[in-house]
Design a protein around this motif. Structure first.
Motif, short mmCIF file in Angstrom:
data_model
loop_
_atom_site.label_atom_id
_atom_site.label_comp_id
_atom_site.label_asym_id
_atom_site.label_seq_id
_atom_site.Cartn_x
_atom_site.Cartn_y
_atom_site.Cartn_z
N THR A 135 0.83 -1.20 0.00
CA THR A 135 0.00 0.00 0.00
C THR A 135 0.86 1.25 0.00
O THR A 135 0.59 2.22 -0.73
N ARG A 158 1.14 4.24 -3.04
CA ARG A 158 0.65 5.59 -2.75
C ARG A 158 1.67 6.66 -3.13
O ARG A 158 1.73 7.72 -2.52
N VAL A 199 -0.63 4.46 8.77
CA VAL A 199 -2.05 4.12 8.90
C VAL A 199 -2.84 5.31 9.45
O VAL A 199 -3.91 5.67 8.94
N GLN A 200 -2.32 5.94 10.49
CA GLN A 200 -3.04 7.05 11.09
C GLN A 200 -3.08 8.26 10.18
O GLN A 200 -4.05 9.01 10.16
N THR A 201 -2.02 8.45 9.39
CA THR A 201 -2.01 9.57 8.44
C THR A 201 -3.03 9.36 7.33
O THR A 201 -3.78 10.28 6.96
N GLU A 202 -3.07 8.14 6.79
CA GLU A 202 -3.95 7.87 5.67
C GLU A 202 -5.42 7.81 6.08
O GLU A 202 -6.30 8.15 5.30
N THR A 203 -5.68 7.34 7.29
CA THR A 203 -7.08 7.20 7.72
C THR A 203 -7.57 8.39 8.52
O THR A 203 -8.76 8.49 8.82
N SER A 251 -7.31 9.07 11.59
CA SER A 251 -7.98 8.60 12.81
C SER A 251 -6.93 7.99 13.73
O SER A 251 -5.75 7.94 13.41
N LEU A 291 -6.67 4.91 14.54
CA LEU A 291 -6.62 3.46 14.36
C LEU A 291 -5.21 2.94 14.61
O LEU A 291 -4.22 3.60 14.30
#
Length: 225
Positions: free
Chosen positions: A64, A68, A110-114, A116, A118
């Motif tokens: 992923t 990106r 993960v936190q940057t892309e979402t 949130s 998570l």
């Protein structure tokens, strides 16, 4: 008439009774030991399966990231040869191209892309299973098992373009192929204290708790250098 008392048979009877008790005790100890070995093998098999699944999960996170728009940046950092990766055969004089991401790095992505809070892995709780489950049932304690991830990019080179893409070399974009080695570990939490190390040595780090997955990831549309 003379009565003969079997005094000589008393010792034999006691010997037989002791022998039977000894045999039953041995059988019981063997059964208990076998049950303990089965429990250990079951736990190791579970941790191995979880570690394997986490390694695949880490590979998907790495793919992923490459997809990106970070393939070019990762390729440049690999070329610096400033890191030592476990997946490479290293010697004292030559540093091979590689770049690695720890779980904290993946967590940040993960936190940057979402956008949130998570987490890559959710911890077990007293009443909730988290990512590795089941609930440990001990309120106020950090116990159960924990997991950690490591991703290493070991090779990055130009690959044949996808079918139908310009083969004449005039396209401003190329396809890069990366070798991704993703390692994962699932291990028990010791002394109510989780560890931030991706690989822990000691009694909690057995062979089954460490699993590695290697994959080739093709990234088309990367700008030519």
């Amino acid at each position: 008439m003379a009565v003969i008392h079997p005094r000589g048979e008393r010792g034999a009877a006691i010997f037989v009774v002791v022998l039977v008790i000894t045999m039953l005790t041995t059988v019981g100890l063997f059964a208990a030991h076998s049950a303990a070995l089965v429990d250990t093998a079951t736990g190791n098999a579970r941790q191995a399966a979880q570690s394997q699944a986490l390694a695949v999960y880490a590979t998907q996170l790495a793919a992923t990231e490459l997809g990106r728009g970070r393939a070019e940046l990762i390729s440049q950092r690999m070329a610096l040869r400033s890191e030592r990766c476990l997946g490479n055969i290293q010697n004292s004089t030559v540093a091979l191209p590689c770049y690695k991401l720890l779980q904290t790095d993946l967590q940040g992505f993960v936190q940057t892309e979402t956008a949130s809070a998570l987490n890559v892995l959710e911890a077990q709780q007293a009443a909730t299973a988290g990512s590795l489950g089941p609930p440990h049932g001990e309120a106020g304690k950090t116990t159960g098992v924990e997991g950690n991830l490591l991703v290493e990019f070991l090779d990055g080179f130009q690959a044949p373009p996808p079918a139908g893409e310009n083969m004449g070399g005039t396209s401003p974009y190329v396809t890069l192929r990366f070798t991704v080695a993703s390692s994962a570990q699932v291990r028990p939490i010791l002394n109510d204290t989780p560890s931030s190390d991706w690989c822990v040595s000691g009694p909690v780090s057995t062979t089954t708790t460490l699993q590695t997955v290697r994959a080739y990831v093709n990234v088309p549309g990367v700008s030519r250098q």
